[in-house]
Scaffold this active site. Sequence first.
Site, PDB file in Angstrom:
ATOM      1  N   GLN A 227     116.056  11.870 -16.400  1.00  0.00           N
ATOM      2  CA  GLN A 227     117.395  11.621 -15.839  1.00  0.00           C
ATOM      3  C   GLN A 227     117.431  12.019 -14.362  1.00  0.00           C
ATOM      4  O   GLN A 227     117.103  13.143 -14.007  1.00  0.00           O
ATOM      5  CB  GLN A 227     118.445  12.410 -16.646  1.00  0.00           C
ATOM      6  CG  GLN A 227     119.867  12.132 -16.236  1.00  0.00           C
ATOM      7  CD  GLN A 227     120.299  10.679 -16.486  1.00  0.00           C
ATOM      8  OE1 GLN A 227     120.059  10.123 -17.539  1.00  0.00           O
ATOM      9  NE2 GLN A 227     120.918  10.076 -15.485  1.00  0.00           N
TER      10      GLN A 227
ATOM     11  N   ASP B 260     112.425   2.837 -17.867  1.00  0.00           N
ATOM     12  CA  ASP B 260     113.376   2.693 -16.760  1.00  0.00           C
ATOM     13  C   ASP B 260     112.862   1.700 -15.716  1.00  0.00           C
ATOM     14  O   ASP B 260     113.624   1.252 -14.858  1.00  0.00           O
ATOM     15  CB  ASP B 260     113.579   4.058 -16.073  1.00  0.00           C
ATOM     16  CG  ASP B 260     114.950   4.657 -16.329  1.00  0.00           C
ATOM     17  OD1 ASP B 260     115.838   3.912 -16.783  1.00  0.00           O
ATOM     18  OD2 ASP B 260     115.110   5.865 -16.059  1.00  0.00           O
TER      19      ASP B 260
ATOM     20  N   LYS C  82     123.018   8.349 -24.122  1.00  0.00           N
ATOM     21  CA  LYS C  82     121.721   7.713 -24.417  1.00  0.00           C
ATOM     22  C   LYS C  82     121.199   8.193 -25.774  1.00  0.00           C
ATOM     23  O   LYS C  82     120.689   7.401 -26.572  1.00  0.00           O
ATOM     24  CB  LYS C  82     120.708   8.024 -23.303  1.00  0.00           C
ATOM     25  CG  LYS C  82     120.952   7.194 -22.056  1.00  0.00           C
ATOM     26  CD  LYS C  82     120.192   7.670 -20.837  1.00  0.00           C
ATOM     27  CE  LYS C  82     120.678   6.914 -19.614  1.00  0.00           C
ATOM     28  NZ  LYS C  82     120.161   7.439 -18.341  1.00  0.00           N
TER      29      LYS C  82
END
Length: 297
Positions: free
Chosen positions: A98, A121, A54
């Site tokens: 994460q 997200d 990422k």
Amino acid sequence: MSADIIDGKAFAAGLRGRVAALVGPFRDQAGRAPGLAVVLVGEDPASQVYVRSKHKATVEAGMESFEHRLPADATQDQLLALVRQLNEDDRVDGILVQLPLPAPLDEQQVIATIDPDKDVDGFHVVNAGRLAVGQPGYVPCTPLGCLMLLKDRIGDLSGLNAVVIGRSNIVGKPMAQLLLAESCTVTVAHSRTRDLPEVVKRADIVVAAVGRPEMVRGDWIKPGAVVIDVGINRVPGAEPGKTRLVGDVAYDEAAAVASAVTPVPGGVGPMTIAVLLRNTLVAAHRRTGVALAPDAI
Ligand code: NAD
């Protein structure tokens, strides 16, 4: 084999290129690059790989990447304090924590603490609600990537029968909402569904997000259907001690019946990070008021 291969890797590369091309004009107007903050707690090897890729993709797109690492024994309060600090930081347009978090950290509380307007997200309940009622928000990256592949392949999805296998908050449920918003007739199948093969047989669009290697067989699929395989399963390989990745769909069987199918790897997988960058670019424009044409990305 008759089906076309849906090349998610190529589509994702194109999307990343389009995002990167829009970063310069944003920087010119906002006086800074879009910023994505990624928080990693602990040392989980798979999570470390995800965070690294990422970071790399963010930098390659010309965006600012802020990496924050906390030790595996970080407390819930430490993590929440970091998220609040990132909520307040104007250089940060997107925040990604994460997952999974090491026990005993409370994921739901962490997600709920992220500013919904930085939740790239799309996991915050506010964004799940916005998706459900059709308001602009942030949609989880994997299902949004699947929708992009479907629209690229089919065009107008209106009126098609879509079957989503799996009802997770991250993939199955938002996928169903997205297809409903495209005016598909949507069925969500799950572990308690009766006669799954018969349900799948009705589908013009099949999205499999289960986590069971090659569960969906070729004879479940309606001839000409488009099959999107979200599953990533590691199984023993041909040589002893080696492993390989397979999806939730028996690829060769499906390819003999479907009109198009995503491979694993190289299908849905590469879309997730590309959509994350897209969501971050959108967040940067919305937060600063810099205009972004609705069909720009
Ligand atoms: P999950 O475990 O949260 O959900 C799985 C779903 O499958 C559940 O809703 C369950 O009801 C359903 N299910 C389980 N057994 C079933 C059965 N026998 N018949 C029908 N339905 C059944 O998983 P998830 O997070 O939604 O992920 C699903 C798969 O997608 C996994 O393989 C995961 O690795 C993969 N995934 C890939 C990406 C990506 O490509 N970037 C992102 C997220 C998830």
